[in-house]
Design a protein around this motif. Sequence first.
Motif, PDB file in Angstrom:
ATOM      1  N   MET A   1     -32.501  22.156  25.345  1.00 11.77           N
ATOM      2  CA  MET A   1     -31.673  21.196  26.046  1.00 11.77           C
ATOM      3  C   MET A   1     -30.410  21.906  26.515  1.00 11.77           C
ATOM      4  SD  MET A   1     -30.519  17.490  24.572  1.00 11.77           S
ATOM      5  CE  MET A   1     -31.954  17.329  23.543  1.00 11.77           C
ATOM      6  N   THR A   2     -30.032  21.773  27.769  1.00 13.53           N
ATOM      7  CA  THR A   2     -28.843  22.427  28.295  1.00 13.53           C
ATOM      8  C   THR A   2     -27.712  21.428  28.353  1.00 13.53           C
ATOM      9  OG1 THR A   2     -30.210  23.882  29.642  1.00 13.53           O
ATOM     10  CG2 THR A   2     -27.869  23.707  30.229  1.00 13.53           C
ATOM     11  N   ARG A   3     -26.578  21.755  27.729  1.00 11.43           N
ATOM     12  CA  ARG A   3     -25.472  20.817  27.656  1.00 11.43           C
ATOM     13  C   ARG A   3     -24.847  20.638  29.029  1.00 11.43           C
ATOM     14  NH1 ARG A   3     -20.643  20.424  23.265  1.00 11.43           N
ATOM     15  NH2 ARG A   3     -19.268  19.066  24.442  1.00 11.43           N
ATOM     16  N   THR A   4     -24.567  19.384  29.381  1.00 11.40           N
ATOM     17  CA  THR A   4     -23.893  19.065  30.634  1.00 11.40           C
ATOM     18  C   THR A   4     -22.623  18.313  30.300  1.00 11.40           C
ATOM     19  OG1 THR A   4     -26.019  18.875  31.745  1.00 11.40           O
ATOM     20  CG2 THR A   4     -24.111  17.921  32.861  1.00 11.40           C
ATOM     21  N   ALA A   5     -21.486  18.830  30.687  1.00  8.06           N
ATOM     22  CA  ALA A   5     -20.221  18.195  30.318  1.00  8.06           C
ATOM     23  C   ALA A   5     -20.008  16.944  31.135  1.00  8.06           C
ATOM     24  CB  ALA A   5     -19.072  19.177  30.546  1.00  8.06           C
ATOM     25  N   GLY A   6     -19.226  16.026  30.566  1.00  3.02           N
ATOM     26  CA  GLY A   6     -18.815  14.842  31.308  1.00  3.02           C
ATOM     27  C   GLY A   6     -17.611  15.180  32.156  1.00  3.02           C
ATOM     28  N   ALA A  18     -27.425  10.356  28.676  1.00  2.00           N
ATOM     29  CA  ALA A  18     -28.703  10.218  29.380  1.00  2.00           C
ATOM     30  C   ALA A  18     -29.061  11.502  30.122  1.00  2.00           C
ATOM     31  CB  ALA A  18     -28.622   9.040  30.357  1.00  2.00           C
ATOM     32  N   ARG A  19     -28.057  12.107  30.770  1.00  2.00           N
ATOM     33  CA  ARG A  19     -28.311  13.334  31.533  1.00  2.00           C
ATOM     34  C   ARG A  19     -28.736  14.468  30.589  1.00  2.00           C
ATOM     35  NH1 ARG A  19     -23.563  13.791  33.681  1.00  2.00           N
ATOM     36  NH2 ARG A  19     -24.064  12.457  35.450  1.00  2.00           N
ATOM     37  N   LEU A  20     -28.035  14.586  29.442  1.00  2.00           N
ATOM     38  CA  LEU A  20     -28.346  15.665  28.509  1.00  2.00           C
ATOM     39  C   LEU A  20     -29.701  15.463  27.841  1.00  2.00           C
ATOM     40  CD1 LEU A  20     -27.420  18.245  27.109  1.00  2.00           C
ATOM     41  CD2 LEU A  20     -26.186  16.831  25.441  1.00  2.00           C
ATOM     42  N   ALA A  21     -30.062  14.204  27.572  1.00  2.00           N
ATOM     43  CA  ALA A  21     -31.340  13.913  26.914  1.00  2.00           C
ATOM     44  C   ALA A  21     -32.500  13.839  27.895  1.00  2.00           C
ATOM     45  CB  ALA A  21     -31.233  12.608  26.137  1.00  2.00           C
ATOM     46  N   VAL A  28     -30.914   5.118  26.700  1.00  2.00           N
ATOM     47  CA  VAL A  28     -29.826   5.437  25.770  1.00  2.00           C
ATOM     48  C   VAL A  28     -29.328   4.174  25.091  1.00  2.00           C
ATOM     49  CG1 VAL A  28     -27.443   6.273  25.614  1.00  2.00           C
ATOM     50  CG2 VAL A  28     -29.112   7.519  26.995  1.00  2.00           C
ATOM     51  N   SER A  29     -29.126   3.121  25.893  1.00  2.00           N
ATOM     52  CA  SER A  29     -28.648   1.858  25.337  1.00  2.00           C
ATOM     53  C   SER A  29     -29.624   1.301  24.310  1.00  2.00           C
ATOM     54  CB  SER A  29     -28.434   0.845  26.465  1.00  2.00           C
ATOM     55  OG  SER A  29     -28.060  -0.417  25.942  1.00  2.00           O
ATOM     56  N   ARG A  30     -30.929   1.364  24.632  1.00  2.00           N
ATOM     57  CA  ARG A  30     -31.943   0.832  23.714  1.00  2.00           C
ATOM     58  C   ARG A  30     -31.953   1.609  22.402  1.00  2.00           C
ATOM     59  NH1 ARG A  30     -37.469   0.791  26.750  1.00  2.00           N
ATOM     60  NH2 ARG A  30     -38.155  -0.128  24.786  1.00  2.00           N
ATOM     61  N   LEU A  47     -30.384  10.748  20.197  1.00  5.72           N
ATOM     62  CA  LEU A  47     -29.442  10.872  19.094  1.00  5.72           C
ATOM     63  C   LEU A  47     -28.866  12.277  19.009  1.00  5.72           C
ATOM     64  CD1 LEU A  47     -31.262   8.799  16.318  1.00  5.72           C
ATOM     65  CD2 LEU A  47     -29.305   8.118  17.712  1.00  5.72           C
ATOM     66  N   ALA A  48     -29.705  13.292  19.288  1.00  4.16           N
ATOM     67  CA  ALA A  48     -29.216  14.665  19.288  1.00  4.16           C
ATOM     68  C   ALA A  48     -28.180  14.868  20.395  1.00  4.16           C
ATOM     69  CB  ALA A  48     -30.377  15.639  19.448  1.00  4.16           C
ATOM     70  N   ALA A  49     -28.456  14.314  21.570  1.00  6.30           N
ATOM     71  CA  ALA A  49     -27.511  14.448  22.686  1.00  6.30           C
ATOM     72  C   ALA A  49     -26.207  13.723  22.383  1.00  6.30           C
ATOM     73  CB  ALA A  49     -28.142  13.897  23.972  1.00  6.30           C
ATOM     74  N   ALA A  50     -26.300  12.518  21.819  1.00  4.43           N
ATOM     75  CA  ALA A  50     -25.092  11.767  21.467  1.00  4.43           C
ATOM     76  C   ALA A  50     -24.264  12.528  20.438  1.00  4.43           C
ATOM     77  CB  ALA A  50     -25.471  10.389  20.933  1.00  4.43           C
ATOM     78  N   GLY A  51     -24.954  13.127  19.452  1.00  2.30           N
ATOM     79  CA  GLY A  51     -24.239  13.901  18.443  1.00  2.30           C
ATOM     80  C   GLY A  51     -23.580  15.131  19.029  1.00  2.30           C
TER      81      GLY A  51
END
Length: 354
Positions: A1-6, A18-21, A28-30, A47-51
């Motif tokens: 997974m490649t991190r994308t900054a906000g 959502a973009r990262l996952a 994501v909401s669900r 969950l990994a992306a959110a973390g």
Amino acid sequence: MTRTAGRAGSAPRSVDVARLAGVSQKTVSRVLNGERYVSDDVRRRVLAAAGELGYRLNGAARALASGRTRSIGVVTLGTALYGPASLLIGVERAARDAGYALRVVNTLEGDPGGVAGAVESLLEQGVDGIVVSEPIDEGPVSLTVDVPVLVLGAPAAFGGARTLAAGVGAELLARAATGHLLDLGHATVHHLAGPQRWFAARDRLAGWRGVLAARGIEEPAVLQGDWSAASGYAVGRELAARRDCTAVFAANDDMAIGVVRALTEAGLSVPDDVSVVGFDDIPVAAYVTPPLTTVRQPFDAVAREGLRLLVRAIEKPDTDLPPPADPPVDLVVRASTAPPRRVVGSLPLPAPGA
């Protein structure tokens, strides 16, 4: 997974997760709302992306969208006594596991309006449901509540949307403690009760009384303490002077420990002369001399079962709820109980202090 900054310098948003996952914002909401019908792989990715991004779901926004705050209010007596404190810990764990936050309001013993005032305070905070873990009878509660209410270990006393009840099984546990002593061969069992304003003390007294009645045994006079080891010690000094006492069931472990100390000081052996059973299985019970036979209260099991019913009543208000499952009965036999070595009244006992 490649991190994308906000956005630079801003908190991460659900779109960033959502973009990262590699999923949609709806997915994501669900996931973050705990909804079903999301694959395990997708849930892990979200969950990994959110973390990784440090994203947390905005509780206020979620409340506006769902009409719920995902919070549960708890009314409980402000005390450090083992039973109420342990039950509160169990409720907190169960609520957290269900995805709900707790808002706790403590009541004070002797305040007849305390429960109603605490409930009103929680309703003003917009909780989705309420747990009443109030162990003392402060009189009837005249209150109508518009959210589901779970009452633990006491009679339900609320009108309104849905009132659920889950008991800790104190009467069943007291029956097991009393039956254990009778099964060892003791002719009867003396009971050191807790203060009768407490629902738990009443339940334990009823369990002891029910077993004696079922076996056709005349019950000895009930002795009463205040839950403290000091009160158990005082009653133990009285029991040490009685020739007809070979078995004692105390309504909590602290009082049982006090009884053992008094009997030992009077020159009596526990369990050879008098067997003693407590109630709760507090952490120190296994390490006193002798290790205390007791019954373990299933606080975690009761909290999980009660919260399961309450959350279902909150989230599916139109569905019927099954009755709560009976809590387990766990008799912990240690070295403070044994068959009687004498027939009651056949031999004199040592005088207290001899």
